[in-house]
Structures are given as structure tokens and as C-alpha cells.
Motif scaffolding. Structure first.
Motif, short mmCIF file in Angstrom:
data_model
loop_
_atom_site.label_atom_id
_atom_site.label_comp_id
_atom_site.label_asym_id
_atom_site.label_seq_id
_atom_site.Cartn_x
_atom_site.Cartn_y
_atom_site.Cartn_z
N SER A 242 48.72 37.99 30.99
CA SER A 242 47.42 37.39 30.70
C SER A 242 46.53 37.39 31.94
CB SER A 242 47.59 35.96 30.21
OG SER A 242 48.30 35.96 29.01
N LEU A 243 47.17 37.15 33.07
CA LEU A 243 46.39 37.07 34.31
C LEU A 243 45.75 38.41 34.63
CD1 LEU A 243 45.82 34.87 36.42
CD2 LEU A 243 47.56 35.96 37.85
N ALA A 244 46.51 39.47 34.39
CA ALA A 244 45.97 40.81 34.67
C ALA A 244 44.77 41.08 33.78
CB ALA A 244 47.05 41.85 34.45
N VAL A 245 44.90 40.71 32.49
CA VAL A 245 43.78 40.95 31.58
C VAL A 245 42.60 40.09 31.97
CG1 VAL A 245 43.08 40.84 29.18
CG2 VAL A 245 45.38 41.52 29.76
N PHE A 246 42.89 38.87 32.36
CA PHE A 246 41.83 37.94 32.78
C PHE A 246 41.03 38.55 33.92
CE2 PHE A 246 40.27 34.45 35.40
CZ PHE A 246 39.69 33.63 34.47
N SER A 247 41.73 39.03 34.95
CA SER A 247 41.01 39.54 36.12
C SER A 247 40.31 40.85 35.78
CB SER A 247 41.95 39.71 37.31
OG SER A 247 42.94 40.64 36.97
N CYS A 248 40.92 41.61 34.90
CA CYS A 248 40.30 42.87 34.49
C CYS A 248 38.96 42.60 33.78
CB CYS A 248 41.27 43.58 33.55
SG CYS A 248 40.70 45.17 33.01
N LYS B 6 36.34 41.30 36.15
CA LYS B 6 35.73 42.38 36.93
C LYS B 6 34.68 43.11 36.10
CE LYS B 6 39.41 43.55 40.01
NZ LYS B 6 40.68 44.25 39.85
N ARG B 7 35.03 43.40 34.86
CA ARG B 7 34.10 44.10 33.98
C ARG B 7 32.81 43.29 33.81
NH1 ARG B 7 32.87 43.05 28.57
NH2 ARG B 7 31.98 44.82 27.47
N GLU B 8 32.97 41.99 33.58
CA GLU B 8 31.80 41.15 33.36
C GLU B 8 30.90 41.12 34.59
OE1 GLU B 8 30.82 39.46 30.65
OE2 GLU B 8 32.45 40.47 29.59
N VAL C 126 38.09 34.47 26.72
CA VAL C 126 36.83 33.73 26.67
C VAL C 126 36.58 33.04 28.00
CG1 VAL C 126 35.74 31.72 25.63
CG2 VAL C 126 36.76 33.45 24.18
N MET C 127 37.65 32.50 28.59
CA MET C 127 37.50 31.82 29.88
C MET C 127 37.03 32.80 30.96
SD MET C 127 37.72 28.97 29.18
CE MET C 127 37.27 28.26 30.72
N ALA C 128 37.51 34.03 30.89
CA ALA C 128 37.06 35.03 31.88
C ALA C 128 35.56 35.23 31.76
CB ALA C 128 37.79 36.34 31.65
N HIS D 208 30.19 34.13 33.88
CA HIS D 208 28.84 33.60 33.70
C HIS D 208 28.51 32.58 34.77
CE1 HIS D 208 25.91 30.73 32.02
NE2 HIS D 208 25.30 31.84 31.69
N TRP D 209 29.51 31.76 35.11
CA TRP D 209 29.24 30.75 36.14
C TRP D 209 29.00 31.42 37.49
CZ3 TRP D 209 31.96 29.10 40.60
CH2 TRP D 209 31.36 28.00 41.22
N LEU D 210 29.82 32.44 37.81
CA LEU D 210 29.64 33.11 39.09
C LEU D 210 28.28 33.79 39.18
CD1 LEU D 210 33.17 34.67 39.60
CD2 LEU D 210 32.11 32.84 40.93
#
Lengths: 248, 227, 58
Positions: free
Chosen positions: B6-12, B15-17, B100-102, B107-109
Motif C-alpha cells: 500500500s505504501l508503494a502505491v501511496f507514494s506512487c 508523485k503522480r498528483e 484517497v489519502m494520497a 492537495h495539501w502540499l
């Protein structure tokens, strides 16, 4: 799922239940209104500090209570629609919003009418009035969302999430507004409580409260009927109903 | 097929966002410009006396920040909703909450963090005392993530609706009011030399509450809107 | 009797406030009761008209 109540979860049954309950609820609530009005306007002695103006609590306080209660009903029935996909809870949740907004508006309007003789102005940023105002915004937000989404099912489910978010927020809003108002305690002492309420004042208030509650359920029945026939307008029983009960 | 953590997908996804966000830089600037312009209007309307401006500085900056962030929410899901990638994200085998959290973090960043910087700069222009800078930073650091989190629920509910931006503001602003109260009261306390602990605790509690509940609500809302 | 009634209407000098608050409540509550009743009738009428139109076009 609801045991003996299960059969009423079918829209048609619920419609008929509402139709048979409606007049009873309305009649009892009207009776209680008459008794409560007599009690509040005649029987209850006038307050030694506020004189007869305190009688406004007999409409102000019950509508303020109802404004919160209706929001809870709206959120809970919305959640039931969301979790168990009960069609009638969607109808109930959607019917609650305009009614709740009406109670909230009434609480605000009577509160400000009461405020005029007490505080000398029509509006004071008192903690209770302010949180009531924010509650009105929450109702308006729900109604705006309902109006914006065409599909009724989707609107009800989206509304349920919004109502639940609002429900979690209401205590927080209430608390933060109390905090804010103690911070900015103005020259006027904002005390809307009936000072040390006497039994002869309390009984009419309780009767009025019951009357408001039954009124809410009576009107909820009527509104839910509208929602249900609109929701089910392609089903056979609604078509029959529209033709005047005769299946031709 | 290799199963990703999950962490890998989250960071991926994060990055995309961020990459997508930085490609549309002008869109990121709009809320900031709005913020700047709203704050500029107050000295024009009220007069340039430093004493007067100092008194309203906290309130003006926070209200303008609330408005600006409610405008920036619109970009959180819209483009992904329009090109269908949002549906793909929700359909993936990964837990949707994480994804969704990613998006919310991105968005916050992209909008919250720049807002903090510009708010601090503007507080200088409104003559906010130096002693209030750190409390202002603290409230903004705690407050802007809550904007993105609570905002993500309402954004998900209104994504793809006609006139969604205005509706979004109507839904979200009442929910921001407790945040506004605690934040402004904290900074005002700091100006007067009082303790701001209580308010910061409340803001932290609100942040934790939002962090635990909103991912579920946002995911559920997106599922409803895409059904 | 008349005096008592007068006193009741006067509400100890707060007549305008008390009666406007109660009057507003009665108006809003009555409207809340009346409107859905009308709405149900109009919905059923609309459905009936639709049905009749469909039958005629058949």
C-alpha cells in the motif's frame, strides 16, 4: 432486519401506514397545541423579571429542541438508507430537511423577537442563536445538495454522508461557539434560560414540546408520502392510486 | 503479477498528483492570488492606520484563508473525474482509502502549504505583532490539513455537478466554523500574551478526528458519485 | 370579563412581541402542514395526466 417492522419497510406498506397514522398524529398534536397554548398564554404566571415576554419560550424553546432532534432523525435515517439500502429511510431523510430548516428558522425568529425587549436589539451574537444560525446553514447545505443531484437515489445517499458529517460537527460547533461567546462576553448578559422555572411554567412547556414532536411526525408522514409516490411513480400501486384507486 | 504494498502505491500516486499539479502551475496560483486580493481589500476599505489593521489582522487572514482554500478544493478530484481515472483508482485492488489519502495529501502540499507561506507574509503587511507569528504558523499548520481533509468529503460529494464550486462552498463553510473560532482565538491570545495551549489541543483533536473519519467518508462519497 | 380579556391581549406591555412570535409560529406550522398536502395532490394529478396521455397515444 427490523423484526415485526420489516413489512413496513416496503414502500407501499409504509405509504399506507403513514396515511393511516397521519390524521391521528395531527389530531393529537392539534389538541396538545391548544392545551399548551392555553397553558403558556393564560395558565402560567408571568415571570417576575421578564414579565409576559417570557411566554415566547413556549414557541422558542420547543422549536430549538426540534431543530436539533430533526437533524438527528435525518442523519440516522440517512445512515440506515446508506447501510441497509432501505428505500423508505431515504424518503424519511429527504423529508426531514425542509421541516428541520423551518423549526430552525422559527427558533431564530422567535429568539430574536424575544431578544428585542430583553437586549434592546433584534439580534445579539449570543452563543445559542449563533449555533442555531449555523445549524440553519447546515440544513440549507443539505437541501442545496439534494436539489443539485438529479438522481433521487444518489441524492439521498450523498445527503446521508453530508448529514452524518454535520451530525459529528454539531457538538463541535456548539462547543466552539460557547467557547467563542465566553471569550467575547459583551456588556449585555446573554441569558436566555427561563430563570429558575416553576412547575406551573414547566408543564405547559412540556406539553408544547410534545405537541411540536407529534406535529413533526404528522408532517413527516405527509412529506414522506410525497417522496415515496414520486420515488415509485412507475410502480403499479402508485398508478392505481393516481387513477383514484380503480384499476381500469 | 507482483502485488505492490500500500505504501508503494501511496507514494506512487502522490508523485503522480504532485507532477500533474506542478504541470498546471497557473491553476495552483489562482487560490493564492484570490487570497492576496481579498486581504488587500481590507486596508483599502478600512484605511491604512496600523493600529486598526493590527486589530483585524488575524480575523482577515483566517477568513480569507478559509475562502481561498474552499476555492482550491474544486481541483482535488475534478480532472480525474472527467477523464475517468478516478474510477480506475477506486476499482484498483489497493485499499481505496489509502489512494484517497494520497490525493488529499497532494492537495495539501500543493495548496495548503503555499497558503501558509503567503498567510505569514501577509500577516507582516497587516502589522501583526512578531510574537504572534509562531502561533499563527502553528494554527495554520494544524488548520490547513483539516481544510483539505473535511473539504475532500464535500468535494467528493459535489464532483461533476453543475455549479459545483459554489455548492461546495455552501456545504463546507459551516463545517469550517469551529476551526476558525479556535484558530483566531489562539492567535489573539498570543497577541495578548496569554496561553494558547487549549486552542492548539482542540485544533490537534480536530485534526486527528478528521484524519480518522474523513478517508472513509470521502471514499464512500466518491463511490456514490460514480455509481 | 372585558377587562380580563384586555389584560390578556395587552400581555403586560409586551403584546407586540408575544403575539408576533406566536403568530409567526402558527403561520409557519400551518404552512408546513398545508404545503405537503397540496404537493401530494399535485404529484398524483401529474402521474394521472401522464398515464392518460400514454393511453391516448397507444
Amino acid at each position: 432486519m427490523f423484526g415485526p417492522l420489516d413489512k413496513y419497510a416496503a414502500p407501499e406498506r409504509f405509504y399506507l401506514l403513514c396515511k393511516s397514522m397521519g390524521p391521528w398524529l395531527s389530531a393529537i398534536s392539534l389538541l396538545l397545541f391548544l392545551v399548551g397554548l392555553y397553558g403558556g398564554l393564560v395558565y402560567a404566571p408571568s415571570d417576575y423579571q421578564q414579565g409576559d415576554s417570557f411566554r415566547i419560550i413556549y414557541v422558542h424553546v420547543p422549536s430549538a429542541w426540534m431543530s436539533m432532534f430533526v437533524y438527528v432523525v435525518m442523519a440516522v435515517s440517512g445512515a440506515m438508507g446508506l447501510i441497509w439500502k432501505v428505500k423508505i429511510s431515504d424518503a424519511i431523510a429527504r423529508s426531514c430537511a425542509p421541516l428541520g430548516a423551518a423549526f430552525t428558522f422559527l427558533a431564530l425568529a422567535t429568539g430574536s423577537i424575544w431578544g428585542k425587549p430583553m437586549w434592546g436589539t433584534w439580534w445579539v451574537w449570543d452563543a445559542r442563536l449563533t449555533s442555531e444560525l449555523i445549524l440553519l446553514f447546515l440544513y440549507f447545505g443539505y437541501m442545496a445538495l439534494q436539489a443539485a443531484i438529479e438522481d433521487r437515489r444518489m441524492a439521498a445517499r450523498a445527503g446521508a454522508i453530508l448529514a452524518l458529517a454535520g451530525l459529528i460537527n454539531i457538538p463541535i460547533i456548539h462547543y466552539s461557539v460557547e467557547w467563542w461567546s465566553t471569550l467575547h462576553q459583551g456588556p449585555t448578559v446573554s441569558k436566555m434560560d427561563a430563570p429558575s422555572i416553576h412547575t406551573s411554567m414547566l408543564i405547559p412547556l412540556l406539553i408544547m414540546f410534545l405537541a411540536f414532536k407529534l406535529y413533526f411526525f404528522a408532517v413527516l408522514c405527509m412529506r414522506a408520502r410525497c417522496e415515496i409516490i414520486e420515488q415509485e411513480k412507475n410502480s403499479r400501486w402508485v398508478k392505481q392510486l393516481a387513477r383514484g384507486g380503480v384499476d381500469s | 503479477m507482483q502485488r505492490l504494498s500500500s505504501l508503494a502505491v501511496f507514494s506512487c500516486l502522490l508523485k503522480r498528483e504532485l507532477l500533474l499539479g506542478l504541470r498546471h502551475r497557473s491553476e495552483l496560483l489562482h487560490p493564492l492570488l484570490f487570497f492576496l486580493i481579498v486581504v488587500t481589500m481590507f486596508p483599502l476599505a478600512l484605511g491604512p492606520e496600523p493600529e486598526q489593521l493590527r486589530q483585524i489582522a488575524v480575523a482577515v487572514i483566517w477568513v480569507a484563508a478559509v475562502l481561498a482554500s474552499s476555492l482550491s478544493l474544486d481541483m482535488m478530484f475534478r480532472s480525474d473525474f472527467e477523464d475517468g481515472s478516478l474510477e480506475q483508482i477506486l476499482l484498483s485492488a489497493q485499499p481505496a482509502n489509502v489512494l484517497v489519502m494520497a490525493k488529499v495529501l497532494a492537495h495539501w502540499l500543493l495548496s495548503g502549504a503555499p497558503l501558509i507561506v503567503s498567510a505569514l507574509t501577509l500577516s507582516y503587511f497587516l502589522y501583526l505583532p512578531q510574537s504572534a507569528t509562531v502561533p499563527m504558523l502553528a494554527t495554520l499548520l494544524l488548520g490547513t490539513p483539516i481544510f483539505s481533509l473535511i473539504g475532500s468529503v464535500a468535494t467528493a460529494l459535489t464532483v461533476g455537478l453543475r455549479g459545483g464550486g459554489m455548492l461546495l462552498a455552501l456545504l463546507i463553510l459551516p463545517l469550517y466554523m469551529p476551526l476558525l473560532i479556535f484558530a483566531v482565538s489562539a492567535v489573539n491570545n498570543a497577541v495578548q500574551g496569554l496561553s494558547i495551549k487549549a486552542e492548539l489541543y482542540f485544533l490537534s483533536a480536530l485534526l486527528v478526528l478528521a484524519l480518522t473519519l474523513t478517508p472513509f467518508a470521502t471514499t464512500a462519497s466518491l463511490r456514490i458519485r460514480l455509481s | 370579563m372585558m377587562e380580563q380579556l384586555n389584560e390578556f391581549v395587552h400581555m403586560g406591555g409586551y403584546a407586540s412581541y408575544v403575539w408576533s412570535a406566536f403568530g409567526l409560529s402558527v403561520v409557519i406550522l400551518m404552512a408546513g402542514f398545508y404545503l405537503p398536502m397540496q404537493k401530494e395532490k399535485s404529484i398524483l394529478q401529474k402521474i394521472r395526466k401522464n398515464l392518460e396521455r400514454m393511453e391516448r397515444s397507444k
